[in-house]
Design a protein around this motif. Structure first.
Motif, PDB file in Angstrom:
ATOM      1  N   VAL A  72      62.114  58.081 -24.481  1.00 24.58           N
ATOM      2  CA  VAL A  72      61.062  57.831 -23.500  1.00 24.58           C
ATOM      3  C   VAL A  72      61.665  58.128 -22.139  1.00 24.58           C
ATOM      4  N   LEU A  73      61.121  59.141 -21.458  1.00 23.16           N
ATOM      5  CA  LEU A  73      61.658  59.551 -20.166  1.00 23.16           C
ATOM      6  C   LEU A  73      60.997  58.747 -19.058  1.00 23.16           C
ATOM      7  N   PRO A  74      61.779  58.082 -18.221  1.00 28.85           N
ATOM      8  CA  PRO A  74      61.201  57.271 -17.153  1.00 28.85           C
ATOM      9  C   PRO A  74      60.241  58.058 -16.288  1.00 28.85           C
ATOM     10  N   HIS A  75      59.274  57.352 -15.729  1.00 29.56           N
ATOM     11  CA  HIS A  75      58.213  57.967 -14.930  1.00 29.56           C
ATOM     12  C   HIS A  75      58.780  58.784 -13.775  1.00 29.56           C
ATOM     13  N   ASP A  76      59.939  58.362 -13.228  1.00 27.11           N
ATOM     14  CA  ASP A  76      60.469  59.058 -12.062  1.00 27.11           C
ATOM     15  C   ASP A  76      61.247  60.313 -12.418  1.00 27.11           C
ATOM     16  N   LYS A  77      61.218  60.716 -13.715  1.00 24.45           N
ATOM     17  CA  LYS A  77      61.860  61.955 -14.121  1.00 24.45           C
ATOM     18  C   LYS A  77      60.827  63.018 -14.483  1.00 24.45           C
ATOM     19  N   GLN A  78      59.732  63.028 -13.704  1.00 25.04           N
ATOM     20  CA  GLN A  78      58.682  64.015 -13.926  1.00 25.04           C
ATOM     21  C   GLN A  78      59.260  65.416 -13.782  1.00 25.04           C
ATOM     22  N   LYS A  79      58.820  66.332 -14.630  1.00 21.05           N
ATOM     23  CA  LYS A  79      59.422  67.656 -14.676  1.00 21.05           C
ATOM     24  C   LYS A  79      58.675  68.686 -13.842  1.00 21.05           C
ATOM     25  N   SER A  80      57.342  68.571 -13.722  1.00 19.48           N
ATOM     26  CA  SER A  80      56.595  69.591 -13.000  1.00 19.48           C
ATOM     27  C   SER A  80      55.212  69.085 -12.618  1.00 19.48           C
ATOM     28  N   MET A  81      54.582  69.805 -11.707  1.00 22.29           N
ATOM     29  CA  MET A  81      53.185  69.580 -11.343  1.00 22.29           C
ATOM     30  C   MET A  81      52.512  70.940 -11.327  1.00 22.29           C
ATOM     31  N   SER A  82      51.235  70.990 -11.704  1.00 22.30           N
ATOM     32  CA  SER A  82      50.582  72.295 -11.769  1.00 22.30           C
ATOM     33  C   SER A  82      49.086  72.186 -11.508  1.00 22.30           C
ATOM     34  N   SER A 108      46.716  79.520  -2.318  1.00 21.50           N
ATOM     35  CA  SER A 108      47.105  78.743  -1.146  1.00 21.50           C
ATOM     36  C   SER A 108      46.529  77.335  -1.194  1.00 21.50           C
ATOM     37  N   ARG A 109      45.269  77.235  -1.612  1.00 21.90           N
ATOM     38  CA  ARG A 109      44.617  75.927  -1.681  1.00 21.90           C
ATOM     39  C   ARG A 109      45.256  75.055  -2.775  1.00 21.90           C
ATOM     40  N   MET A 110      45.586  75.662  -3.904  1.00 23.63           N
ATOM     41  CA  MET A 110      46.224  74.901  -4.969  1.00 23.63           C
ATOM     42  C   MET A 110      47.613  74.426  -4.556  1.00 23.63           C
ATOM     43  N   VAL A 111      48.354  75.309  -3.868  1.00 26.01           N
ATOM     44  CA  VAL A 111      49.680  74.918  -3.389  1.00 26.01           C
ATOM     45  C   VAL A 111      49.575  73.774  -2.398  1.00 26.01           C
ATOM     46  N   GLU A 112      48.573  73.821  -1.529  1.00 21.75           N
ATOM     47  CA  GLU A 112      48.377  72.742  -0.568  1.00 21.75           C
ATOM     48  C   GLU A 112      48.172  71.408  -1.286  1.00 21.75           C
ATOM     49  N   GLY A 113      47.384  71.428  -2.357  1.00 18.68           N
ATOM     50  CA  GLY A 113      47.163  70.209  -3.131  1.00 18.68           C
ATOM     51  C   GLY A 113      48.433  69.715  -3.794  1.00 18.68           C
ATOM     52  N   LEU A 114      49.229  70.650  -4.336  1.00 21.88           N
ATOM     53  CA  LEU A 114      50.486  70.267  -4.975  1.00 21.88           C
ATOM     54  C   LEU A 114      51.478  69.705  -3.962  1.00 21.88           C
ATOM     55  N   ALA A 115      51.523  70.317  -2.779  1.00 26.15           N
ATOM     56  CA  ALA A 115      52.437  69.836  -1.743  1.00 26.15           C
ATOM     57  C   ALA A 115      52.073  68.413  -1.315  1.00 26.15           C
ATOM     58  N   GLY A 152      62.005  72.634  -6.315  1.00 23.37           N
ATOM     59  CA  GLY A 152      62.958  73.726  -6.135  1.00 23.37           C
ATOM     60  C   GLY A 152      62.596  74.993  -6.892  1.00 23.37           C
ATOM     61  N   LYS A 153      61.451  74.994  -7.551  1.00 20.48           N
ATOM     62  CA  LYS A 153      61.024  76.189  -8.286  1.00 20.48           C
ATOM     63  C   LYS A 153      59.500  76.304  -8.214  1.00 20.48           C
ATOM     64  N   VAL A 154      59.004  77.523  -8.029  1.00 21.60           N
ATOM     65  CA  VAL A 154      57.565  77.804  -7.984  1.00 21.60           C
ATOM     66  C   VAL A 154      57.249  78.850  -9.039  1.00 21.60           C
ATOM     67  N   VAL A 176      43.969  82.030 -12.349  1.00 19.33           N
ATOM     68  CA  VAL A 176      45.246  81.957 -11.660  1.00 19.33           C
ATOM     69  C   VAL A 176      45.724  80.511 -11.681  1.00 19.33           C
ATOM     70  N   GLY A 177      47.024  80.328 -11.695  1.00 18.02           N
ATOM     71  CA  GLY A 177      47.585  78.990 -11.691  1.00 18.02           C
ATOM     72  C   GLY A 177      48.924  78.989 -10.978  1.00 18.02           C
ATOM     73  N   VAL A 178      49.339  77.822 -10.537  1.00 21.58           N
ATOM     74  CA  VAL A 178      50.627  77.680  -9.877  1.00 21.58           C
ATOM     75  C   VAL A 178      51.228  76.338 -10.273  1.00 21.58           C
ATOM     76  N   SER A 179      52.527  76.305 -10.470  1.00 19.77           N
ATOM     77  CA  SER A 179      53.211  75.050 -10.783  1.00 19.77           C
ATOM     78  C   SER A 179      54.487  74.953  -9.971  1.00 19.77           C
ATOM     79  N   VAL A 180      54.893  73.726  -9.702  1.00 16.13           N
ATOM     80  CA  VAL A 180      56.165  73.468  -9.024  1.00 16.13           C
ATOM     81  C   VAL A 180      57.026  72.626  -9.958  1.00 16.13           C
ATOM     82  N   SER A 181      58.303  72.932 -10.010  1.00 16.93           N
ATOM     83  CA  SER A 181      59.210  72.225 -10.916  1.00 16.93           C
ATOM     84  C   SER A 181      60.578  72.078 -10.252  1.00 16.93           C
ATOM     85  N   LYS A 182      61.597  71.716 -11.067  1.00 11.23           N
ATOM     86  CA  LYS A 182      62.912  71.344 -10.535  1.00 11.23           C
ATOM     87  C   LYS A 182      62.729  70.268  -9.469  1.00 11.23           C
TER      88      LYS A 182
END
Length: 390
Positions: A235-245, A265-272, A283-285, A333-339
């Protein structure tokens, strides 16, 4: 000495529908589907009243409406769903030692060792009662010695159910189930197994492990282990989330580059915003493009960890421009942020293009984030993409 684990799986029943019914009590008992209402829309969630007609999540909305023409179709308020999910997360994390938020409506809790101080079964019942009492949401849970078995146990007693499977009963419980009940077995794999004469998990579990590996590779080993109740995944603790998309399927396939870039651009704004709100830096897009022929391509780049709109957008647009084939119509189209790393960044004086970053930029982010938190995420945004309402 091997310590026996106690893993609890919590699943919020028909979560999107339940939230809509809390906000609109007149919807209780009515057939509900949440998702896109257009011809290209997909069912994000559906009530149990629609499922008897064959409606399922992920089904094209056009087919779902044919199966259940009397169902009410709701666009969905994903901001509201996020708020309810965060409320449940807070209730669980303030009481549980180790929590993994698997999705917006699913959670795992590792209670190993708690049995010495409080009965795990009693504690699970009390946690469910607290969630129901404080949020009004319906919850089903499963308790066993692995994540896989606890998830299956929860699924077998939905809605508003609870099932405890002690370690001694794991194999008898699993082996009587259809192969499709095993997480990770999709329609294609289930069909393949049935063509081999394997309809029950008990039959799958009795196939020699090496034969499963020769037939299906690493997937075969995974299936054999899970069918036999073997699942060491933690069970991975909540604070070790791997990505958002985020991703968007267009109502009409398009080659409008300006619109595609504005959508990203709008999706990235929401992720940020999500990153800053939860105190993450990425650290990764990664950018995904799906064309009208359903061919899907992704590309990613590594960047200095950041939660700034302008840095993440620069990266996403750079990837898009390198990835996009201008001769083909785009369906999605989709975008995710990870690391992801914890903390807030120290904004550099110069951005990636060498231009001076305005000293007011951090203050601007802070003010816009406060507006979004108070009035809703879609109340303010960058001018070049705000009209999209993603």
């Amino acid at each position: 000495m091997v310590v026996e684990r106690n893993i609890l799986h919590l699943d919020l029943d028909t979560f999107f529908v339940s939230v809509e019914r809390l906000r609109q009590p007149e919807l209780v008992g009515k057939p509900i589907m949440v998702g896109g209402s257009g011809d290209r829309g997909v069912v994000s969630a559906c009530s149990y009243e629609t499922r008897k007609f064959g409606v399922r999540s992920g089904m094209p909305m056009r087919l779902a409406r044919r199966l259940c023409p009397d169902a009410l179709v709701l666009k969905g308020d994903y901001e509201a769903y996020g708020k309810y999910s965060r409320s449940v997360t807070e209730i669980i994390t303030e009481r549980a030692p180790v929590v993994e938020k698997a999705s917006i409506d699913e959670f795992y809790v590792d209670m190993t060792g708690m049995e010495k101080f409080v009965g795990c079964l009693k504690w699970s019942k009390e946690l469910k009662s607290k969630i129901v009492r404080e949020t009004g949401l319906s919850v089903s849970w499963g308790l066993s010695n692995t994540k896989t078995v606890s998830k299956i146990a929860a699924n077998e007693n939905k809605p508003d159910g609870a099932l405890y499977i002690p370690s001694t009963d794991v194999q008898p419980f699993l082996w009587k189930l259809d192969v499709s009940k095993l997480p990770g077995v999709g329609e294609k794999m289930a069909h393949t197994l049935r063509c081999m004469g394997v309809t029950k998990l008990g039959t799958l579990a009795q196939i020699p492990r090496k034969l499963m590996e020769r037939t299906f590779g690493k997937t075969g080993l995974f299936l054999w282990d899970r069918a036999n109740g073997i699942d060491p995944s933690p069970v991975l603790p909540h604070d070790k989330q791997k990505s958002m998309s985020k991703e968007l399927t267009f109502q009409t396939d398009t080659t409008d580059v300006q619109m595609l870039q504005a959508t990203l651009s709008r999706m990235v704004e929401g992720l940020a915003y999500d990153l800053r709100k939860d105190r993450w830096c990425a650290g990764k897009v990664t950018v995904k493009i799906r064309y009208s022929d359903f061919q899907t391509y992704t590309r990613q780049i590594t960047i200095p960890a950041t939660s700034s709109d302008h840095q993440l957008t620069l990266a996403a647009i750079k990837i898009f421009n390198a990835l996009y084939n201008r001769r083909l119509l785009v369906r999605l189209v989709g975008v995710s942020v990870s690391k992801l790393v914890r903390g807030t960044e120290q904004l550099a004086l110069f951005d990636a293009s060498g231009e001076v970053v305005k000293t007011r930029l951090p203050n601007l982010y802070q003010k816009t984030d406060l507006i979004k938190l108070k009035h809703g995420e879609n109340r303010i945004g960058h001018a070049n993409s705000y009209h999209l309402g993603i």
